[in-house]
Motif scaffolding. Structure first.
Motif, mmCIF file in Angstrom:
data_model
loop_
_atom_site.group_PDB
_atom_site.id
_atom_site.type_symbol
_atom_site.label_atom_id
_atom_site.label_comp_id
_atom_site.label_asym_id
_atom_site.label_seq_id
_atom_site.Cartn_x
_atom_site.Cartn_y
_atom_site.Cartn_z
ATOM 1 N N UNK A 112 0.824 -1.203 0.000
ATOM 2 C CA UNK A 112 0.000 0.000 0.000
ATOM 3 C C UNK A 112 0.862 1.258 0.000
ATOM 4 N N UNK A 113 1.889 1.269 0.839
ATOM 5 C CA UNK A 113 2.774 2.437 0.895
ATOM 6 C C UNK A 113 3.535 2.571 -0.420
ATOM 7 N N UNK A 116 1.297 4.201 -2.746
ATOM 8 C CA UNK A 116 1.172 5.640 -2.451
ATOM 9 C C UNK A 116 2.357 6.420 -3.004
ATOM 10 N N UNK A 120 2.202 9.251 -5.994
ATOM 11 C CA UNK A 120 2.754 10.586 -5.825
ATOM 12 C C UNK A 120 3.714 10.928 -6.954
ATOM 13 N N UNK A 126 1.745 17.045 -10.204
ATOM 14 C CA UNK A 126 2.964 17.310 -9.446
ATOM 15 C C UNK A 126 3.886 16.092 -9.347
ATOM 16 N N UNK B 233 -4.368 5.376 5.840
ATOM 17 C CA UNK B 233 -3.591 6.039 4.787
ATOM 18 C C UNK B 233 -4.364 6.084 3.475
ATOM 19 N N UNK B 244 -1.541 16.743 0.968
ATOM 20 C CA UNK B 244 -0.995 15.390 1.010
ATOM 21 C C UNK B 244 0.241 15.258 1.889
ATOM 22 N N UNK B 247 -0.171 12.839 4.649
ATOM 23 C CA UNK B 247 -0.189 11.464 4.171
ATOM 24 C C UNK B 247 1.232 10.918 4.032
ATOM 25 N N UNK B 248 2.111 11.734 3.439
ATOM 26 C CA UNK B 248 3.485 11.259 3.288
ATOM 27 C C UNK B 248 4.133 11.075 4.660
ATOM 28 N N UNK B 251 2.932 7.873 6.057
ATOM 29 C CA UNK B 251 3.548 6.747 5.337
ATOM 30 C C UNK B 251 4.974 6.519 5.835
#
Lengths: 292, 280
Positions: A112-113, A116, A120, A126, B233, B244, B247-248, B251
């Motif tokens: 999951x991370x 993410x 990003x 961005x 998350x 965000x 969120x980072x 994480x």
């Protein structure tokens, strides 16, 4: 084998077995049952209707196709990259140990991370990957590849994230395999005048074959089952372009509450996966194969 | 392997080192980028001209994280469910593995086949009926539910890992324990388990990671009280949330300790990863 032995064995694995019966065998039974009942109420027996619906649905085939593309694409890149990295590290240069440690870092990151992070980096507005590609002149503008919202790239983006996350596993397993090849084989080949390429194709690769097969099997199963990364990155979209079987099953279950239909697809998924694994394992257990 | 044939040429070695270095950078970059982003001021996080390094290092994202997300509670849930399921599954799993390794029986072999088959089952397919069972037991959204589910997912894995380990231990060990007056269970608890500690550690690390990193089960079986951090998350993604940074930060908080720890215990991880695939 005495009778008391059998009883002891049973007592030893009974607690674990009861867990698995309650939370694996019984659920499987429920899954089969659900798949035979209607999706709306779950009370009316409809026989094979859910299966027929799945097998005549374009979306099901689309997801199946995407799953295959995802598995084949991601796992073959992982294998090649993992093999290259393992070969590099197996030369045992100074600092190779430190390099291995650094390669290990994505290994323990939650999928999951990992998803993410890539969500990003691949973002349309961005994301840093496009900025980098733009700076080195590979693309014309930082917005020219919409990694996650362009149907052509969505599945590829999921594959990239998966490759990043699991290549270290491949590398590690193959490295252990390479280090297990007896040095004497290479010495003999050297004396016989084999060059580097010959040594790789004639010694390293054949000796590594059993390890590669097992690693592939593990990775194929895990890649086919992967849900987290794809869910985080694209949720199967846009327009089902990155929909794989696990996201499709989850969607019809959790979003549309079609338990019967989702169960039928889940069973079809399982059958396909087990068939593929079965073929693989049969090759693995081939009695004619020579032990190393 | 010093001065082996595999590492003869000097020029080749420099090329090898350079290539490896490039790969290392490529592989580390995403995670370093995450850490750097979590240290950026909030406006910079979603800047359309992203840079690797923040213009100024700040812990703002970490501060706001605690306001927008009950991080402590989620991490607590993740930790409690992961550690409890690890303890239970490693104990029950090695008990089973020992029984299967030492006392063969037909039903035992059948059970072993089942544990292998289970590995091929996509979690998503059992997740729904599991959810149904948990619901009927009245355990929805409790940590107990997650512990039960993680334990049953981990048990087949533990059996798989430990059976190889126990098979490698000489049978005379059990016999001498029995001669000295231990029962079968006593021999397992007092002799076999303690000398299997390295194998147990490796197995425990992996079962812990399986539970700690799980997203799907927690997504389906928790809503508020038992929610784990991965689910928390993932919620940043649903809302039209452009802040965000937190969120980072979350994480990083979730993954960095595990990562540093895994570097420390690398030996076990490497042996565990290769235990299954590279045998004899």
């Amino acid at each position: 084998m005495t009778k008391s032995d059998r009883r002891t064995a049973f007592l030893f694995f009974a607690p674990a077995a009861s867990f698995m019966i309650l939370f694996f065998v019984y659920p499987m039974f429920l899954l089969v049952r659900d798949s035979l009942f209607d999706s709306k109420t779950g009370t009316q027996f409809v026989g094979g209707e859910n299966y027929i619906r799945a097998l005549s649905s374009d979306r099901f085939y689309k997801s199946l196709y995407n799953t295959v593309v995802f598995v084949v694409g991601a796992v073959s890149i992982e294998l090649i990259l993992g093999l290259v990295l393992a070969l590099l590290l197996s030369t045992g240069f100074r600092g190779s140990h430190a390099a291995r440690t650094m390669f290990l870092s994505p290994l323990m990151i939650a999928p999951l991370v990992g998803g993410l992070i890539w969500k990003f980096m691949l973002n349309d507005q961005f994301g840093i990957l496009n900025t980098i590609l733009f700076k080195i002149g590979w693309i014309d503008s930082p917005q020219s590849i919409l990694w996650l919202s362009d149907e052509r790239y969505a599945l590829l983006s999921c594959m990239i994230a998966d490759v990043w996350l699991t290549t270290p596993f491949m590398m590690l397993v193959l490295l252990a395999g390479i280090q297990g090849i007896p040095e004497s084989l290479y010495e003999a080949a050297h004396i016989d005048g084999a060059n580097k390429a010959q040594r790789f194709w004639r010694i390293t690769l054949p000796c590594l074959r059993p390890v590669i097969v097992v690693a592939l099997l593990i990775r194929i199963i895990d890649a086919a089952r992967s849900f987290d990364i794809i869910w985080v990155l694209t949720q199967g979209g846009p327009n089902f372009s990155s929909s794989v079987l696990s996201t499709m099953i989850y969607n019809s279950m959790a979003r549309f509450n079609q338990v019967g239909y989702a169960s039928a697809m889940a069973i079809l998924f399982m059958v396909v996966l087990m068939a593929i694994c079965g073929v693989f394992m049969m090759r693995l257990w081939n009695p004619n194969k020579k032990a190393i | 392997m010093n001065a082996s044939i595999r590492q003869r040429t000097k020029a080749g070695s420099i090329l090898v080192q350079l290539t490896t270095a490039l790969f290392v950078i490529a592989f580390l970059f995403p995670y370093i980028y995450l850490i750097m982003t979590s240290l950026k001021p909030s406006m910079e996080v979603i800047s359309t001209t992203p840079t690797l390094l923040p213009s100024a290092f700040t812990l703002d994202s970490f501060r706001t994280m605690f306001d927008v997300l009950p991080v402590g509670k989620y991490i607590g849930n993740s930790f409690i469910t992961a550690i409890s399921s690890t303890v239970v599954s490693v104990f029950l799993g090695s008990l089973a593995a020992y029984g299967l390794s030492r006392f063969s029986s037909r039903i035992g072999n059948l059970f072993l086949l089942l544990t292998l088959a289970v590995r091929m089952v996509p979690l998503i397919s059992v997740a729904v009926p599991m959810y149904g069972i948990i619901n009927r037991l009245g355990l929805y959204d409790t940590k107990t539910a997650l512990i039960l589910v993680y334990t049953s997912i981990n048990i087949p894995f533990v059996i798989w890992m430990m059976i190889g380990f126990f098979d490698g231990l000489p049978k005379e060990l059990d016999e001498s324990a029995r001669v000295d007056g231990c029962g079968k269970f006593g021999a397992f608890m007092r002799i076999i388990l303690p000398i299997s500690l390295p194998g147990l550690a490796t197995t425990a690390i992996f079962s812990y990671m399986l539970s700690w990193n799980d997203f799907l089960m927690a997504l389906m079986m928790s809503s508020t009280t038992a929610k784990t951090l991965p689910v928390g998350l993932s919620e940043f993604l649903g809302a039209y949330n452009l802040d965000l940074g937190p969120m980072t930060a979350a994480a990083v908080l979730f993954s960095l300790p595990v990562m540093l720890f895994s570097v420390m215990i690398q030996r076990y991880i490497v042996s565990g990863m290769t235990m299954g695939a590279v045998k004899e």
